[in-house]
Structure formats: structure tokens, C-alpha cells
Write an enzyme that holds these catalytic residues in place. Structure first.
Site, PDB file in Angstrom:
ATOM      1  N   ARG A 168       0.863  -1.187   0.000  1.00 56.89           N
ATOM      2  CA  ARG A 168       0.000   0.000   0.000  1.00 56.89           C
ATOM      3  C   ARG A 168       0.893   1.227   0.000  1.00 56.89           C
ATOM      4  NH1 ARG A 168      -4.641   1.557   4.489  1.00 56.89           N
ATOM      5  NH2 ARG A 168      -2.893   1.527   5.931  1.00 56.89           N
TER       6      ARG A 168
ATOM      7  N   ASP B  95     -36.577 -20.737  -6.403  1.00 58.07           N
ATOM      8  CA  ASP B  95     -36.430 -20.571  -7.847  1.00 58.07           C
ATOM      9  C   ASP B  95     -35.001 -20.155  -8.153  1.00 58.07           C
ATOM     10  OD1 ASP B  95     -36.620 -17.987  -7.063  1.00 58.07           O
ATOM     11  OD2 ASP B  95     -38.491 -17.574  -8.101  1.00 58.07           O
TER      12      ASP B  95
END
Lengths: 351, 351, 351
Positions: free
Chosen positions: B115, B329
Site C-alpha cells: 500500500r 427458484d
């Protein structure tokens, strides 16, 4: 102390965090961030900005209540032309406000505001005309139900037409209201335009956004609950946008003005979310709200101790360090600094 | 098994859901969705993507802590130039990182990241230059405090200037941080641009977004509570945008590193929200976090059984069906598939 | 009563609030707000708009279940081509729906809808062609997984090609689904385009937005909990955008169809958030949901008493006033009016 802190910050922070601090401490910084479509840097909660922990509405048509303002100590008092005034008393309200502005001495009111009617109401122009005739102008103008950038352009146009080539020596402070789904959807654009007009016209400086929760609920068909879960998205979106543009964020009103415990709880919650103040409708609500939006003694002790520990570790070249079982780095130092700054700004103000 | 599942899915799903699955399973799909201003399809949580359940920061200035990485098993380790490093140790940090990258053997670290400081900090260029001199380059670059699409263009420009006509054989993986109100407001645009640059330059591939909660709180003036209600809007907005662009979403850090119960609770909550991982600041936090962001045995059992039931019903031509008292579903089938996929990706990784 | 209320409102409200009311009461107002990029005024929850408190799905491939619709009383029944139908039964579903539309007499179904497959699925065109051959056309078309304004243009194009120079005497009602992170990100643009096409083509009128929570969860990798905290951002954003465009907002489905207590709780919560209805998957869910999305007797009593008190205070020239310990001004009056309006619309409908 501010100078020595600034020196420390200058040494220890990366440039961005340092600018960040500077802009918050600055009295009237107007430089831009140099980013595309970026909001300009504005002071926030810092010196030079009017605290508005409690924002008290008084119906402009009620001479007796307006007179009582002289005995009240409050960060911000609003003489209201809008929702607090019946439709057949709008004329009375704006006249009474004009007279009262010129006659009333309010040494313990920090910020004196007038809320005109919404730009779309057909009443706003008459409100503004009357108020601008007052012997003493209000510090702040409040515009409710802002739903379009054109509302802000309307205000700039009206003020320009009124003042002509002699603008006021200092711009009005401007506070706008978001009170509908559409207003919330467009809030970022509205703040952007408000900042642009603040920079490019001499008439107003956008300082804050009020969340009009009850109109908002009516607009989206929501039902208010005591926990206000149904408003979480709207409230946190308002805070986020307001803060992105370095504006104050004023939280919802607690309409049950007799339940002060619940008021305190809701105020503290709003403060934790990042709101800087809250609307009130009864003088009894003022001290509770102003205390809730001020740092607590415990938070101030935490902030001071953390910053001391931070300075020690910086001098010895350590970065992240442990403080009271938590790992501390710059973000928490910035939070601690915010707390001390807010305490400094409000220390001479009544709670 | 993957092939037979794909065949089943191909048969049973509508074309869009099928593409959806395909893109998630694909190793390096780069086709676009063919929608206006649409994010391109990228793999997510699938094969070819580096899991980052735990993202551990180590201050780049702390040689002793960096050396300890060789004994740690973690999805992602970050050598930090930014908030974990004191301002007067920035030079030391970037030098130490460069040397350590070349010398340290880290077989149990899945993804090795650096970083750098924020693009606006004035420190980022020096960080990047030093890191690019390392004998072994890091897998991933992390850019904090991204507030503008120009930050990503800056990175592409610097990498282009460094590599000239010989880009790296495989692009860096890129992870960006959203840590301010403004960054959050612009996050969708930033991800859009990150994906565009990932497609059009050979230098990096945007893979994830980290929510920097403590900087964010400092920026909006919020106060962290254990429940983090004040961050709900921001966290869920980050997840939504990251997932819209098929990016990983890395959740907030739990700074009280001694309270592992609370860490576990917060990790599970983040995983339920859709985050794919979490920042950690202490090695003890790693196993709890990596477990929380892996599917539980109960969830895997549920997913397997549901998919079996689904296949049976599909063969017999039934659509929606009942499974353990719930109506099933396609959406729930997709969720079950996600769980098995994630389990597959992390099955050889340590928890 | 409506006329006298309108007269009172006309007298007492500022012009904007009055227009606001008018548009909500209007049967088919199509004027625009005159704001840049502003949604046009449309009736909401008012006369002329079909209530959709419960929205019941029936798989189009299941002739037996479709036949049972004739015995059901429900605000809205949906013959489904999409997620409730297995992939190898899509042809059967659309044929069965076409036949059933022509043959079934459904006097107790308020709104008869067909949900076709998603535009990106490759199945939607065949669905639409078949449905448009039916002897009796459905009232409402439902389009799932809308992720782009181009999906709405697709529908307008297909309907235009089908009808040629003889558009249907009244436009289809249109309800769209938001079911992914990308769809949520673009929802405001999609509603904007839906309203534009509603004004400029004779084929459909966008009336509502459905939140497809389970597909959404699969898309962002979230896990559903009973409290649905993980969906708070998405649900409240859907309500806000839908209401900004004066559309109905239909809340998530409760898939555990045996737990009716939990269904009631979730329905009431959705109603409090501003949703106007809820998806159901079992006939037993209908009465609970329709009751939850109707005003309760207590709320109606409160609304009536508040409006009476308001009228008295307006006649006597008072603005804000106290009612049952709360300070009342226009926003609460508007909320009370909403409640009575909704009660009026649904009073002849079965619960």
C-alpha cells in the site's frame, strides 16, 4: 496550542491529511481541490463557521413567541414564514418578521435566520422582498423544499436584482432543506451548484443542509417510528453528501416535545452519525440538543490522551501504536482532533 | 463436477443467468455487457481471482514485523507505506519494503501487496519508484484515499513512464480504498474508470475496493459504535457498487484486536452483507476472519442439497419448488452455487 | 368530501404543496414539473392507479394453479414466464398463459399481469409475441432484471412493431424489476427513461418497481437473514427512487410461506418504509399482506382527527399547533391525507 498542533500535524501527516486539517481549521478557505467536478474546500465545524447545534423554529406570525427569543440562548433561531404559519397569515408573518428583525436585541442567539417559503410555492418572492426591507438583515437565509439547482439560481437572481451593483458587505449564510425523494436524489447536484454560486456571486455562502424528515416521510409514504429505522438511508445519505461538500448536516425534529429522554437518545444518535445539529420546536429541547452535539467530557479526555500518545510515538518514529487496547493510526487521530476542535468552537456558547 | 454443472445450467437457465454464471467462473473474461456505460464482465470470487478474506497490514518501517510474515498463513499481506508509518519514517518504510520484497520467501501468503501513500499526499511517487526497483515485484498495489478518477490515471501514467514499451508480463492487481464522503460519492465513477484502464492499459487489473471506515468516520464526523449502525449506508453502498463492477469488497477493520468474539460477530455480519473479506491488524485476527468469510459446513450442506433438489425438479420439468419449507427458484439456486464456488476457491487455503 | 378537502387545501397550502396534492389525486395528470431532468408528475396511490398491495406469482406452466386464480381475491396476479418456470417448460408456459388469458374469468383479481423473461435472456421476444396473440390482453406487463434503459426501449420497439399504426386503446401498465447491483445503481436513469417512453409512446405507462431481493442477494453475494438488515440500503434506495418518480414500490418476497407471523411483521415493516405492496408466492399470504399495506383503523382515526384539528386551526389563523403532545405542521397533515387516500382507494377491495 493551535499553532503547535499545526506544526506537529505538518510534520507528521501526509500532505493530503495536512491540507484536510488546514482546511477545517481555516477561517475562510476557498481554494478548490483541483479535482474534476470537485466541491471546493470549505471550513467545517471550524473557527469562522457558525455552530448550529440546535436550530429553533418560531412562527413568524406569532409576535409573542418572537419576543420571547430575547430571553433564549440558542445557537440558531429561525423566524419562520413556511410550515409553521397558516396560509391566511403569510402576510402577517413576513411583516412581523421584518419589524422584529429591526427591533429585537438578541445577544444570546448565535445565528439569526429567516426561513422563507419554498421557491415553487409562489410565496417566496414576497417573503424575500419583505425581509430584505428590514433595518437589520438576518445572518442566514433558509430555503425549504429545494428540489432543483434552479431554486438556488432563483435566489441568486432575486438577490442580484435587489442589491444591484452594491452587494451586501458580507454574503448571507445559506441553509437549504432536503424534504422529498426527488430532493434527496438530486442533493449532490444541488450542493455542487450551491457551492458554485457561493464562489461566483457575492450574495450567499452555502453552509448547511437540513433534513426535513416529516415532509420526506409524507413524500415517500413512510410512517415514522421512534427508532426511525425507516429513515436510515435518507439520514446517512444526507450526512454523506453534506460532508462531501463540507457543509453542516442538521438532523430531524423530535416532534414529541414532552419526551425529553427520547429526544436526548435521538440527538446522541444523530451526533454519532455525523450530524452537526438538530432542529427543535420548543425551548425546552435546546439544552439537551446542544449538549448532545457537543463533545462529552469522556470523549474530550479520550481525544486529549490519544493525541498526547500519538505525539510521543511520532517523536520516537513509531507509526501505528496501541492505545487502550486499540490499534491507533491517522484516522483515529483525525477523529480525536475533530472532537477537540468542536469543543473549542462551542466552548463559549451556552449549552 | 464443474463441467456437468455448467451443462445443467446451460440447459436450465435463461441466457442471461447463464452468462452470469459463465462470467463468474471464467478465468479472465473481458467482454463487455454491451450496455451503455456498463461495467465490463469480470470474474468474481471465481477461479483465477485471488481470495482476500483477511487483509493484514504490516508497517513497512518495522523490519521485525515484516520478517514475521514468513511464519504467517494469510490470504493477503500488505506491506504498508501509509497510515501505519510515522511521517518521519516514510523513507525507511519504502526502502525496507523494497529490500524485503526481494529477500523474503512467503509461501503461505496468498497475495503480497504494497500500500503506497495517497496520490494527493506528495509521497506516492517516491513510494512507487522504490517499490518498482524491488527484485521481486508485489502481486498487488493498493491505493488509499481514492477520491477522483484522476488518481487511477496518475497510476497508469506512472507505471507507463516506468515500464516504457516493456510492460510487466502480467498486470499488477489493483485494490483501491474509499475513505471519505467524497470518495464514496464518486465510487461508481472511480470503479468505471478503473475498469476502463484495466482493459485499455497493460499495467493493472482492478480487483477490489476496501472500505476505510475510520478515515471515513473522521471525514464525516461520525463516532464508531460497536454495532456500527452509523456506517450501514456507507458499507452497503460500497458492497453494491463493488459488486456491480464485479469487484471484491473488503470490510472495515476491528481495531480492538483483543476482543475476538466481537471480531467474529462483525466478520460474520460483513460476510452476510456481501463483503468478500475484511482488514486485519493483528495475526490473531486472521483465522477468525478467514473462517467467517468461508462458507460454513451448514451452508455448504444446504447449498449442495438445494442444487440436487433443483436438478431433480428441472429434469421433471417443474420450475419453482418447495425445499425445506421455502419456495425455491433461480435466485436461490444462484446463491447456492456462489457458496459452493467460494468453498472451491478457498478449499486449499488455510483458515 | 374530496372537493371540500381540495378547497381547504387550496386555501391553506402553499402552491407547491397544493400541486403536490392535486397530482396525487389526479386521475391521469401528465404535466411535467418544469425542472431540469425532472420526472413528470404522475398519480400515486390515488384514484386511477391500480392498487398492488399483494402481487401473487403463478407459474405459467402450471395449468392447475392458473385455474385456481378464479377463486382468489387479490390486488394483482402475475402469470409467470420467468423464474417460476423450468427452462424446458418455457414454451408450455407461454402457450398456457395465452390460452388462459382468453378463457379465464377473474372478477376478483384487480390487476392481471404477465411477467415475461428478462430482455437479455433471449426468451423475452417469444414470450411477448405469444402473449400479444391472446384473445384478452393482460392489464400489466412485468419485465424482470432490468439493468439498462435499453431494456425499456426494447419493449417500446417490440410493441411498436407488433401494433404498427394501431396502438392499443389504452397503454399497458408496466412494472419493472430491480434485481442486481447494477440495476440498483442505474435505477434512477431507468425510471427516468421509463417515464419518458410512457409520455412519448402509446404503448405503456410505467407504474411500479419491484425489488427482487433474492436475485439481488445472489448478485452481491449477500445472505438473507430474517431481519433483512443486509438489504436495508437496497430497499430504502428502491423506495426513494420509486417515489421520486411517483411509482409504486413493491417489497421483497417472504419465501418461508408457512411462517405467517413473520410475514406479517415483515409486511408491516415494508409498509412503514414506504413500500406500497409486497410480492407473494402462496395464496395464504394474500390477506395478511393486503391488510398490512392498508391503513389500520388506529391510523385512520389519527389521520381523521388530525385533519379536523388542522382545519380548525387554519380557520382561526394558527399555523403549527399541538395535537396529542406532538407539534403539527403541513408535513404531518400530508401524511394524514395519504392515509385517508389509500383507505379510499382500497375500501372496496378485499383484504
Amino acid at each position: 496550542m493551535v499553532t503547535s498542533m499545526l506544526n506537529i500535524i505538518r510534520r507528521v501527516c501526509c500532505r493530503q491529511a495536512y491540507h484536510h486539517q488546514l482546511s477545517r481549521l481555516a477561517t475562510a478557505s476557498t481554494q478548490t481541490r483541483g479535482l474534476m467536478a470537485g466541491p471546493s474546500m470549505r471550513p467545517q465545524e471550524g473557527q469562522g463557521v457558525t455552530p448550529r447545534r440546535a436550530v429553533l423554529y418560531v412562527p413568524g406570525s406569532d409576535e409573542r413567541k418572537l419576543a420571547k427569543l430575547s430571553g433564549l440562548t440558542v445557537d440558531c433561531a429561525v423566524m419562520d414564514c413556511e410550515d409553521g404559519v397558516a396560509a391566511n397569515r403569510k402576510d402577517v408573518a413576513r411583516e412581523t418578521i421584518r419589524k422584529t428583525l429591526g427591533s429585537l436585541h438578541l445577544p444570546t442567539v448565535g445565528d439569526l435566520a429567516v426561513r422563507i417559503n419554498a421557491v415553487d410555492s409562489g410565496l417566496a418572492e414576497d417573503d424575500l422582498k419583505e425581509v430584505l426591507q428590514a433595518e437589520r438583515l438576518p445572518d442566514t437565509l433558509m430555503i425549504p423544499k429545494v428540489e432543483s439547482v434552479s431554486h438556488l439560481q432563483w435566489l441568486a437572481d432575486k438577490l442580484s436584482a435587489h442589491f444591484g451593483p452594491n452587494p451586501p458587505s458580507s454574503p448571507f449564510k445559506l441553509v437549504i432543506f432536503v424534504e422529498s425523494a426527488l430532493g434527496l436524489l438530486r442533493l449532490a447536484n444541488i450542493c455542487e451548484e450551491g457551492q458554485r454560486l457561493s464562489r461566483t456571486t457575492p450574495f450567499f455562502t452555502l453552509e448547511g443542509v437540513v433534513f426535513g424528515s416529516d415532509d420526506f416521510c409524507a413524500d415517500i409514504g413512510a410512517t415514522r417510528t421512534p427508532e426511525a429505522t425507516e429513515l436510515l438511508y435518507a439520514r446517512q445519505k444526507v450526512v454523506t453528501i453534506a460532508k462531501a461538500y463540507r457543509l453542516q448536516a442538521i438532523d430531524l425534529v423530535h416532534i414529541d416535545y414532552k419526551d425529553l429522554d427520547s429526544l436526548e437518545k435521538q440527538s446522541l444518535e444523530g451526533a454519532r452519525m455525523g450530524f452537526t445539529g438538530k432542529q427543535v420546536i420548543h425551548p425546552n429541547q435546546i439544552p439537551i440538543v446542544q449538549k448532545a452535539f457537543s463533545p462529552s467530557p469522556e470523549r474530550m479526555e479520550w481525544a486529549k490522551a490519544l493525541i498526547e500518545a500519538f505525539e510521543e510515538h511520532q517523536h520516537s518514529g513509531k507509526g501505528a501504536f496501541t492505545f487502550r487496547d486499540s490499534m491507533i493510526d491517522m484516522p483515529l487521530v483525525l477523529q480525536a482532533r475533530n472532537i477537540l476542535k468542536m469543543a473549542d468552537v462551542t466552548k463559549d456558547k451556552p449549552q
